[in-house]
Design an enzyme around this catalytic site. Structure first.
Site, PDB file in Angstrom:
ATOM      1  N   GLU A 114     -40.527   4.889  24.128  1.00 33.76           N
ATOM      2  CA  GLU A 114     -40.555   4.325  22.788  1.00 33.76           C
ATOM      3  C   GLU A 114     -41.837   3.485  22.708  1.00 33.76           C
ATOM      4  O   GLU A 114     -42.085   2.659  23.591  1.00 33.76           O
ATOM      5  CB  GLU A 114     -39.341   3.432  22.546  1.00 33.76           C
ATOM      6  N   ARG A 340     -33.053   3.932  38.107  1.00 32.82           N
ATOM      7  CA  ARG A 340     -34.237   3.186  37.667  1.00 32.82           C
ATOM      8  C   ARG A 340     -34.921   2.533  38.858  1.00 32.82           C
ATOM      9  O   ARG A 340     -34.280   2.237  39.867  1.00 32.82           O
ATOM     10  CB  ARG A 340     -33.824   2.066  36.700  1.00 32.82           C
ATOM     11  N   LYS A 350     -39.705  -6.960  28.052  1.00 32.81           N
ATOM     12  CA  LYS A 350     -40.836  -7.120  27.122  1.00 32.81           C
ATOM     13  C   LYS A 350     -40.869  -8.517  26.518  1.00 32.81           C
ATOM     14  O   LYS A 350     -41.922  -9.102  26.340  1.00 32.81           O
ATOM     15  CB  LYS A 350     -40.715  -6.091  26.001  1.00 32.81           C
TER      16      LYS A 350
HETATM   17  N1  LIG Z   1     -37.365   1.075  35.428  1.00 30.34           N
HETATM   18  C1  LIG Z   1     -37.408   2.374  35.157  1.00 30.34           C
HETATM   19  N2  LIG Z   1     -37.361   3.269  36.164  1.00 30.34           N
HETATM   20  C2  LIG Z   1     -37.412   4.589  35.908  1.00 30.34           C
HETATM   21  N3  LIG Z   1     -37.515   5.108  34.680  1.00 30.34           N
HETATM   22  C3  LIG Z   1     -37.566   4.271  33.630  1.00 30.34           C
HETATM   23  C4  LIG Z   1     -37.524   2.861  33.813  1.00 30.34           C
HETATM   24  N4  LIG Z   1     -37.604   2.274  32.595  1.00 30.34           N
HETATM   25  C5  LIG Z   1     -37.676   3.270  31.689  1.00 30.34           C
HETATM   26  N5  LIG Z   1     -37.638   4.470  32.294  1.00 30.34           N
HETATM   27  C6  LIG Z   1     -37.637   5.783  31.649  1.00 30.34           C
HETATM   28  O1  LIG Z   1     -38.859   5.977  30.971  1.00 30.34           O
HETATM   29  C7  LIG Z   1     -38.657   6.766  29.813  1.00 30.34           C
HETATM   30  C8  LIG Z   1     -39.278   6.106  28.614  1.00 30.34           C
HETATM   31  O2  LIG Z   1     -38.698   4.857  28.490  1.00 30.34           O
HETATM   32  P1  LIG Z   1     -38.711   3.847  27.283  1.00 30.34           P
HETATM   33  O3  LIG Z   1     -39.999   3.113  27.233  1.00 30.34           O
HETATM   34  O4  LIG Z   1     -38.239   4.437  26.033  1.00 30.34           O
HETATM   35  O5  LIG Z   1     -37.602   3.032  28.037  1.00 30.34           O
HETATM   36  P2  LIG Z   1     -36.995   1.648  28.005  1.00 30.34           P
HETATM   37  O6  LIG Z   1     -35.713   1.822  28.747  1.00 30.34           O
HETATM   38  O7  LIG Z   1     -37.009   1.188  26.614  1.00 30.34           O
HETATM   39  O8  LIG Z   1     -37.978   0.780  28.893  1.00 30.34           O
HETATM   40  P3  LIG Z   1     -38.016  -0.800  29.022  1.00 30.34           P
HETATM   41  O9  LIG Z   1     -37.691  -1.050  30.459  1.00 30.34           O
HETATM   42  O10 LIG Z   1     -39.417  -1.137  28.693  1.00 30.34           O
HETATM   43  O11 LIG Z   1     -37.022  -1.369  28.094  1.00 30.34           O
HETATM   44  C9  LIG Z   1     -37.148   6.923  29.649  1.00 30.34           C
HETATM   45  O12 LIG Z   1     -36.817   8.223  30.049  1.00 30.34           O
HETATM   46  C10 LIG Z   1     -36.575   5.892  30.567  1.00 30.34           C
HETATM   47  O13 LIG Z   1     -35.330   6.307  31.072  1.00 30.34           O
HETATM   48  N1  LIG Z   2     -33.333   9.960  27.380  1.00 30.39           N
HETATM   49  C1  LIG Z   2     -34.299   9.170  27.630  1.00 30.39           C
HETATM   50  O1  LIG Z   2     -35.128   9.395  28.483  1.00 30.39           O
HETATM   51  C2  LIG Z   2     -34.379   7.913  26.831  1.00 30.39           C
HETATM   52  C3  LIG Z   2     -35.719   7.673  26.224  1.00 30.39           C
HETATM   53  C4  LIG Z   2     -35.708   6.625  25.182  1.00 30.39           C
HETATM   54  N2  LIG Z   2     -37.008   6.426  24.617  1.00 30.39           N
HETATM   55  C5  LIG Z   2     -35.142   5.306  25.708  1.00 30.39           C
HETATM   56  O2  LIG Z   2     -35.483   4.819  26.748  1.00 30.39           O
HETATM   57  O3  LIG Z   2     -34.318   4.734  25.063  1.00 30.39           O
END
Ligand SMILES: Nc1ncnc2c1ncn2[C@@H]1O[C@H](COP(=O)(O)OP(=O)(O)OP(=O)(O)O)[C@@H](O)[C@H]1O
Ligand SMILES: NC(=O)CC[C@H](N)C(=O)O
Length: 646
Positions: A114, A340, A350
């Site tokens: 996102e 994760r 963030k």
């Molecule tokens: N700590 C992490 N380890 C592995 N994959 C991750 C991690 N954080 C996010 N992702 C993966 O990266 C992709 C893009 O993530 P996005 O930025 O939408 O995630 P988010 O969960 O909003 O991240 P944030 O930790 O910044 O809140 C998604 O498929 C998410 O599952």
């Molecule tokens: N299915 C996913 O990888 C989720 C992606 C989505 N942008 C989120 O993190 O919320």
């Protein structure tokens, strides 16, 4: 998590999503175990065999040899410098199983961030998993901006995210946006209504909570009267939502799923909500926006995704993902979830990062102490080291919180084999070699690496006045001290002879040593210690030594909050350091190493000017550097730092 709408429907589901451990999944997943000696992951059975073999070998080693002759010394086991097979994470374990569940070609994956913030170290795992999986299987990975929530998204993040993907060495097959599909998604929503699988609801948060079983889920779940509306009514109301007849929260489209299910992701989730916000791509065209739960699975299907790989907090969403695609589209991608990655002692949230930046506790979003990818990049960590780290950890369904020291160990090992060596002095003190004679100004040919001759060599000048580090001189000598002291000899790396200190000058006011006088010690052939030095042809540099930003391993739960946990020594600046003139060639020949994304960008950025400051640490040029001013960041310390007590 992206797109968690303000609606209680999705909020509650999201909370449950996060709390529910995918226990059964985790139990079924192949568990890999880490072997410290080889630094590799193995299945339990494999590791057992390896350990048994190793134990047998060790036992044999202790046995006296039958001939009585001594066995030739064995080469030490290659541990430190043998990198793991870079494709290991795809060949075995979780990702291998996922592929075998659907062994199709070509594989199509997507990385769907996102655009609401800068990527962090955790995302590098998601990038490595999605892009790497596709690459390994000869397929493609799409970079899809999951931009369905205009309230949180900003333009700058799009380029920043794309840059990071490329920096890590991956080329998106296509760059797409969920918003590309807004019209198609709207049609899909109408189709869902027609199938009697969606209805427009006007309940408020309180009511929705009750419908979903109340505070602790203790009361019976039920549907509201809106679920009884006719298809025509719902179509009309949905159109009215689209036309702006409702304010945010006055109406939303809900999927009609299965409220008797044990999975909250089936409890009539929100599909569309009204938002009073312009979208950066579609402007004012839309008054309603699809939710994550409605959008993601459908976009995956539209794009022909074969394996939709995401993190385990989406485990429960898998059911709604399959349900919705099952209702509306032909192509059915499979969603599978991996753990994760986080680093202990760091902050990835963030909101908290924003506070650190706004309060100027750090130098910006790209501060080298942060675990944002732009921060890690600015610090000088090579993209290849990050990928190696992710690969070494392996991919399973378990979330992992890794010690920063483990990350640093991988970086160190990576740099050890890939970057040149230079001499650098953090806190210089001049040494005048009184009998330098005709050796003053002679050129010395110095290798960039003693291990890797391919790196070549460069010339530096040996001068009558050289600079050594203040910490390499002691006014009061002792038996167990082997560096420079009055009357004591120390070796100078690459120099013709060792030197012996004869006298020193001090600043009367501060008591600080301002100059050391010395002579060559031509008798001592093998001094106990060699120290680094810089001649008068060296360059001035500001050196920033970075340590952990926080004092504790878990700043989020530190007493008084994470702002109370800042390490006052997280950045230690040496403003008057000196670096030998070889830095010019290292700069010219960057990127070091010539790897992954950096060479594709042509010349790497300043951070790709990396080297080992002999006996000090690994460094990279900081982005604050100019043509006239060298600023260096410590990437990681040397292992030897711990031992440097003599
Ligand atoms: N700590 C992490 N380890 C592995 N994959 C991750 C991690 N954080 C996010 N992702 C993966 O990266 C992709 C893009 O993530 P996005 O930025 O939408 O995630 P988010 O969960 O909003 O991240 P944030 O930790 O910044 O809140 C998604 O498929 C998410 O599952
Ligand atoms: N299915 C996913 O990888 C989720 C992606 C989505 N942008 C989120 O993190 O919320």
């Amino acid at each position: 998590m992206a797109d968690t709408v303000t609606d209680a429907v999705t909020d509650a589901a999201a909370n449950l999503k996060l709390n529910a451990a995918p226990a059964d999944k985790a139990d079924n997943a192949p568990k890999l175990q880490f072997d410290e000696e080889t630094q590799k992951w193995y299945s339990k059975g494999e590791l057992k065999k390896i350990l048994a073999k190793r134990a047998k070998k060790a036992a044999n080693k202790d046995k006296p040899s039958s001939t009585g002759a001594e066995a030739p010394p064995k080469k030490p086991a290659k541990t430190e410098d043998t990198p793991l097979d870079p494709e290991a994470m795809f060949k075995q374990g979780f990702l291998n199983e996922v592929y075998n569940e659907r062994p199709v070609k070509p594989v199509m994956t997507r990385f769907p961030p996102e655009p609401n913030g800068f990527l962090h170290i955790g995302h590098s795992k998601a990038i490595a998993v999605n892009f790497g999986f596709a690459k390994y299987h000869g397929g493609h990975c799409i970079l899809r901006f999951d931009d369905t929530n205009p309230e949180a998204e900003e333009e700058i993040y799009f380029t920043a995210i794309e840059d990071m993907v490329r920096w890590l060495g991956f080329e998106p097959y296509k760059i797409t946006y969920s918003s590309d599909n807004f019209s198609k998604l709207y049609e899909m929503a109408e189709k869902l209504i027609t199938l009697e699988k969606a209805y427009v609801c006007h309940c408020d948060d309180e009511e929705i909570k009750l419908q979903r079983g109340g505070e602790k889920g203790s009361s019976p779940r039920y549907r509201c009267k809106h679920a009884e509306q006719t298809v025509e009514h719902n179509l009309r109301e949905f159109q009215r939502m689209k036309d702006g007849a409702y304010r945010p929260r006055e109406a939303f489209l809900r999927m009609k799923q299965d409220i008797t299910s044990g999975n909250p992701q089936n409890w009539d989730l929100a599909a569309y909500r009204v938002l009073d916000k312009a979208h950066h791509r579609t402007g004012d065209e839309w008054k309603i926006y699809p939710t994550y739960d409605f959008t993601h699975c459908l976009c995956d299907s539209f794009e022909g995704i074969t394996h939709s790989l995401c993190t385990t907090e989406f485990y429960l969403s898998r059911e709604s993902y399959e349900w919705l695609n099952g209702q509306l589209v032909e192509w059915q991608p499979i969603q599978r979830e991996y753990g994760r990655l986080s680093i202990s002692g760091g902050i990835l949230s963030k909101r908290k990062l924003k506070e650190l930046v706004e309060k100027k506790i750090v130098r910006g979003w790209d501060d080298p102490r942060l675990f944002t990818l732009i921060g890690v990049k600015r610090r000088g960590v090579p993209p290849g080291a990050i990928l190696e780290f992710v690969n070494e950890l392996g991919v399973t369904t378990t979330n992992s919180i890794i010690q920063a020291s483990r990350f640093e160990q991988t970086i160190r090992r990576y740099l050890e084999r890939t970057v040149p060596r230079l001499m650098l002095v953090l806190d210089p003190v001049p040494v005048i070699i009184e009998d330098a004679g005709e050796l003053d100004g002679t050129e010395i040919d110095v290798p960039f690496s003693t291990k890797n001759t391919e790196m070549g060599s460069h010339k530096i000048k040996f001068t009558k006045t050289i600079y050594i580090d203040r910490s390499d001189f002691r006014e009061v000598d002792s038996k167990d001290y082997f560096r420079l002291a009055p009357g004591k000899t120390v070796g100078l790396l690459y120099a013709p002879f060792p030197i012996k200190a004869t006298s020193l000058t001090k600043d009367e006011a501060t008591g600080q040593i301002t100059e050391i006088r010395a002579v060559f010690d031509r008798e001592t052939k093998k001094p106990k210690t060699y120290i680094q030095w810089v001649g008068t042809d060296g360059r001035n540099a500001e050196v920033r030594l970075y340590n952990s930003l926080f004092l504790s391993d878990n700043p989020a739960s530190a007493e008084g909050g994470y702002l109370n946990d800042i390490n006052p020594e997280s950045e230690v600046v040496y403003p008057n350091a000196l670096i030998e003139s070889g830095i010019e060639e290292v700069k010219r020949r960057a990127p070091w190493p010539e790897a992954a994304g950096e060479d594709k960008l042509g010349k790497g950025g300043p951070e790709s000017v990396r080297f080992q400051g002999l006996r000090v640490a690994y460094f990279a040029l900081d982005s604050d550097s100019t043509d006239d001013k060298i600023i260096l960041n410590r990437i990681v310390s040397l292992k030897e730092d711990v031992k440097k007590a003599n």
